[in-house]
Design a protein around this motif. Structure first.
Motif, mmCIF file in Angstrom:
data_model
loop_
_atom_site.group_PDB
_atom_site.id
_atom_site.type_symbol
_atom_site.label_atom_id
_atom_site.label_comp_id
_atom_site.label_asym_id
_atom_site.label_seq_id
_atom_site.Cartn_x
_atom_site.Cartn_y
_atom_site.Cartn_z
ATOM 1 N N ALA A 99 0.824 -1.213 0.000
ATOM 2 C CA ALA A 99 0.000 0.000 0.000
ATOM 3 C C ALA A 99 0.861 1.268 0.000
ATOM 4 C CB ALA A 99 -0.919 -0.003 1.213
ATOM 5 N N GLY A 100 2.185 1.106 -0.115
ATOM 6 C CA GLY A 100 3.076 2.256 -0.186
ATOM 7 C C GLY A 100 3.591 2.765 1.149
ATOM 8 N N VAL A 101 3.339 2.030 2.230
ATOM 9 C CA VAL A 101 3.812 2.435 3.553
ATOM 10 C C VAL A 101 5.195 1.829 3.801
ATOM 11 C CG1 VAL A 101 3.384 2.334 6.038
ATOM 12 C CG2 VAL A 101 1.460 2.541 4.443
ATOM 13 N N PRO A 102 6.189 2.628 4.189
ATOM 14 C CA PRO A 102 7.474 2.043 4.570
ATOM 15 C C PRO A 102 7.264 1.066 5.728
ATOM 16 C CG PRO A 102 7.667 4.426 4.318
ATOM 17 C CD PRO A 102 6.204 4.105 4.285
ATOM 18 N N ALA A 103 7.779 -0.148 5.585
ATOM 19 C CA ALA A 103 7.523 -1.174 6.600
ATOM 20 C C ALA A 103 8.764 -2.030 6.797
ATOM 21 C CB ALA A 103 6.340 -2.049 6.193
ATOM 22 N N VAL A 104 8.907 -2.531 8.015
ATOM 23 C CA VAL A 104 10.057 -3.361 8.344
ATOM 24 C C VAL A 104 9.597 -4.514 9.236
ATOM 25 C CG1 VAL A 104 10.684 -1.961 10.359
ATOM 26 C CG2 VAL A 104 12.430 -3.332 9.224
ATOM 27 N N MET A 105 10.186 -5.667 9.036
ATOM 28 C CA MET A 105 9.864 -6.849 9.829
ATOM 29 C C MET A 105 11.041 -7.191 10.743
ATOM 30 S SD MET A 105 8.821 -10.656 8.529
ATOM 31 C CE MET A 105 8.924 -12.099 9.574
ATOM 32 N N PHE A 106 10.717 -7.479 12.005
ATOM 33 C CA PHE A 106 11.692 -7.927 12.999
ATOM 34 C C PHE A 106 11.532 -9.442 13.132
ATOM 35 C CE2 PHE A 106 11.157 -3.536 13.697
ATOM 36 C CZ PHE A 106 12.173 -3.043 14.507
ATOM 37 N N TYR A 107 12.646 -10.183 13.101
ATOM 38 C CA TYR A 107 12.564 -11.633 12.954
ATOM 39 C C TYR A 107 13.837 -12.268 13.512
ATOM 40 C CZ TYR A 107 12.140 -15.994 10.116
ATOM 41 O OH TYR A 107 12.046 -17.286 9.665
ATOM 42 N N ARG A 108 13.690 -13.430 14.155
ATOM 43 C CA ARG A 108 14.871 -14.144 14.676
ATOM 44 C C ARG A 108 15.007 -15.548 14.085
ATOM 45 N NH1 ARG A 108 17.230 -11.516 19.107
ATOM 46 N NH2 ARG A 108 15.892 -9.938 20.091
ATOM 47 N N GLY A 109 14.516 -15.749 12.909
ATOM 48 C CA GLY A 109 14.699 -17.028 12.243
ATOM 49 C C GLY A 109 13.595 -18.025 12.549
ATOM 50 N N GLU A 110 13.560 -19.089 11.756
ATOM 51 C CA GLU A 110 12.556 -20.141 11.904
ATOM 52 C C GLU A 110 13.074 -21.200 12.866
ATOM 53 O OE1 GLU A 110 10.818 -23.540 9.024
ATOM 54 O OE2 GLU A 110 10.515 -21.480 8.319
ATOM 55 N N ASP A 111 12.445 -21.315 14.028
ATOM 56 C CA ASP A 111 12.932 -22.264 15.021
ATOM 57 C C ASP A 111 12.417 -23.670 14.733
ATOM 58 O OD1 ASP A 111 10.650 -22.987 17.188
ATOM 59 O OD2 ASP A 111 10.316 -20.974 16.394
ATOM 60 N N ALA A 112 12.970 -24.644 15.461
ATOM 61 C CA ALA A 112 12.672 -26.056 15.198
ATOM 62 C C ALA A 112 11.216 -26.408 15.443
ATOM 63 C CB ALA A 112 13.569 -26.934 16.058
ATOM 64 N N ASN A 113 10.503 -25.608 16.253
ATOM 65 C CA ASN A 113 9.103 -25.900 16.580
ATOM 66 C C ASN A 113 8.111 -25.072 15.776
ATOM 67 O OD1 ASN A 113 9.364 -27.931 18.687
ATOM 68 N ND2 ASN A 113 10.387 -26.314 19.848
ATOM 69 N N TYR A 114 8.572 -24.493 14.688
ATOM 70 C CA TYR A 114 7.709 -23.676 13.837
ATOM 71 C C TYR A 114 6.492 -24.481 13.385
ATOM 72 C CZ TYR A 114 6.277 -21.131 9.600
ATOM 73 O OH TYR A 114 5.565 -20.474 8.624
ATOM 74 N N HIS A 115 5.296 -23.976 13.709
ATOM 75 C CA HIS A 115 4.022 -24.602 13.336
ATOM 76 C C HIS A 115 3.880 -26.017 13.888
ATOM 77 C CE1 HIS A 115 2.826 -21.786 9.728
ATOM 78 N NE2 HIS A 115 2.945 -21.146 10.888
ATOM 79 N N GLN A 116 4.516 -26.276 15.030
ATOM 80 C CA GLN A 116 4.472 -27.604 15.636
ATOM 81 C C GLN A 116 3.882 -27.529 17.045
ATOM 82 O OE1 GLN A 116 5.348 -30.415 13.905
ATOM 83 N NE2 GLN A 116 5.686 -29.009 12.190
ATOM 84 N N PRO A 117 3.414 -28.669 17.582
ATOM 85 C CA PRO A 117 2.898 -28.676 18.960
ATOM 86 C C PRO A 117 3.937 -28.255 19.997
ATOM 87 C CG PRO A 117 2.192 -30.646 17.795
ATOM 88 C CD PRO A 117 3.179 -29.966 16.898
ATOM 89 N N GLY A 118 5.214 -28.340 19.634
ATOM 90 C CA GLY A 118 6.267 -27.960 20.569
ATOM 91 C C GLY A 118 6.523 -26.470 20.676
ATOM 92 N N ASP A 119 5.756 -25.660 19.961
ATOM 93 C CA ASP A 119 5.943 -24.200 20.046
ATOM 94 C C ASP A 119 5.301 -23.688 21.337
ATOM 95 O OD1 ASP A 119 6.365 -21.518 19.647
ATOM 96 O OD2 ASP A 119 5.069 -21.335 17.887
ATOM 97 N N THR A 120 5.944 -23.993 22.455
ATOM 98 C CA THR A 120 5.403 -23.668 23.782
ATOM 99 C C THR A 120 6.321 -22.776 24.596
ATOM 100 O OG1 THR A 120 6.415 -25.659 24.734
ATOM 101 C CG2 THR A 120 4.151 -25.864 23.898
ATOM 102 N N ILE A 121 7.502 -22.437 24.065
ATOM 103 C CA ILE A 121 8.508 -21.717 24.850
ATOM 104 C C ILE A 121 8.974 -20.484 24.090
ATOM 105 C CG2 ILE A 121 10.799 -21.869 25.887
ATOM 106 C CD1 ILE A 121 10.346 -24.904 26.099
#
Length: 385
Positions: free
Chosen positions: A336-358
């Motif tokens: 939409a033309g808005v300057p935007a930035v994403m903050f991110y620390r990588g894809e961890d081992a529990n990405y989209h998994q039941p172990g994403d609890t911590i």
């Protein structure tokens, strides 16, 4: 939820948070609700809790609801003898139950691969790779298969989209499940799916009277089915709350929107809907900052997005990366033309998994530090502490 019930819950939550809870308290409470799938009770409970936190900090809040169609897996599996092995229905798969022999298709499911085996009336088992999921499925259908199972090539369950409705039930499975499917063995494939309309809700917090923000801090609150979503993306949601807490009595707080988007996991739908319905407001924004998976140090903190914001970040000595580090809600604003930035620390081992609890609350605090420094430089105001 009925408005009177929601108001009562909000009032109760507000009474219990006259002194703002810690990040640890926030996470502990929200994770007890379970996976925050858009449209679910857990999703609403988490939003109501966080809304009370924003209000306890002196912010007004507003909800914006929207509806969209969604394809849901109601619990699909494949039965092998006495074992029931889980999998995920491919988006756009037909539903159904098929009991038939397994045929392991050589290669990756090209027409030539299917010509080497007889899958007529059977369950075709195909490895992921080379061809789109839809093309594999169409090749299986042309060869007369009654069902399809696609095996992931990396650890973990396979989630995927066909892109077009098909006449075959199609299940994605992990390599572990795939190894249990032997050629000629009779299995029962159960693909249980449903089409439904989802009512989703974006939450906005802002100082009273602010109608033209110059900064927007955002994160998606929803998670995927089966995943509690501590890192993806409660960590990002709590970063927005932490920034709001520190900025509550500063110029940054007075000039910013703090947003929790819904429906991100279904296609960035919350941010897309907000941008579509708030065109005048979008034109007033100097920057949008998005936080996604910042609670696990799978990789050092990175900033990626609009070059002008990255230049400002580099000048301030903040970490940046010019590469595309994944689709998230900042993309809706960039388009939409808005300057935007994403903050991110990588894809961890529990990405989209039941172990994403911590998640690590200190990483959330560190991310808030960086965001506030960048906001200070963008808005040229006194730093928030």
């Amino acid at each position: 939820m009925h408005p009177a019930i929601r108001a009562a819950l909000l009032a109760l939550a507000t009474l219990s948070t006259t002194a703002h809870a810690t990040l640890e308290d926030d996470a502990r409470t929200i994770l007890t609700y379970g996976p925050r799938v858009a449209g679910s009770p857990a999703n609403e409970q988490a939003r109501t809790y966080l809304e009370a936190q924003f209000r306890a900090l002196g912010y007004d809040t507003r909800r914006e609801t929207f509806t969209y169609p969604r394809f849901d897996d109601l619990g699909s599996d494949v039965q092998v003898g006495t074992q029931t092995l889980t999998g995920r229905a491919m988006q756009d798969s037909a539903g159904g139950t098929v009991s038939a022999a397994v045929v392991r298709v050589p290669g990756t499911g090209t027409p030539e691969d299917f010509a080497r085996v007889d899958v007529k009336g059977r369950v075709a088992v195909i490895m992921r790779g080379q061809l789109p999921f839809l093309q594999k499925t169409q090749n299986a259908l042309s060869a007369g298969a009654a069902g399809v199972i696609i095996i992931n090539t990396t650890p973990g369950e396979l989630r995927g989209t066909l892109g077009t409705r098909t006449a075959l039930p199609v299940l994605g499975v992990s390599p572990t499940t795939g190894s249990a499917l032997q050629d000629g063995q009779t299995v029962t494939l159960n693909v249980r799916v449903q089409d439904s309309d989802v009512q989703a809700t974006n939450l906005i917090a802002f100082k009273s009277g602010l109608s033209t923000p110059t900064m927007l801090f955002g994160a998606h609150l929803d998670s995927v089915p089966g995943a509690p979503g501590a890192n993806d993306n409660l960590s990002g949601s709590l970063t927005v709350l932490e920034i709001a807490r520190r900025a509550a009595n500063t110029p940054i707080g007075a000039r910013s929107y703090f947003m929790l988007f819904d429906g991100e996991e279904d296609g960035l739908l919350g941010s897309r809907n907000f941008v579509k319905d708030n065109t005048a407001l979008i034109g007033t924004l100097k920057a949008m900052m998005n936080f996604d998976m910042v609670g696990v140090n799978a990789a050092p903190l990175e900033l990626a997005g609009t070059s002008s914001l990255l230049d400002t970040a580099r000048t301030a000595g903040l970490p940046t990366n010019g590469r595309d580090i994944g689709r998230s809600d900042h993309v809706s604003f960039q388009q939409a033309g808005v300057p935007a930035v994403m903050f991110y620390r990588g894809e961890d081992a529990n990405y989209h998994q039941p172990g994403d609890t911590i998640y690590d609350p200190q990483l959330v605090r560190d991310t808030a530090d960086v965001a506030l420094k960048l906001a200070d430089d963008v808005l040229n105001v006194t730093p928030a502490h």
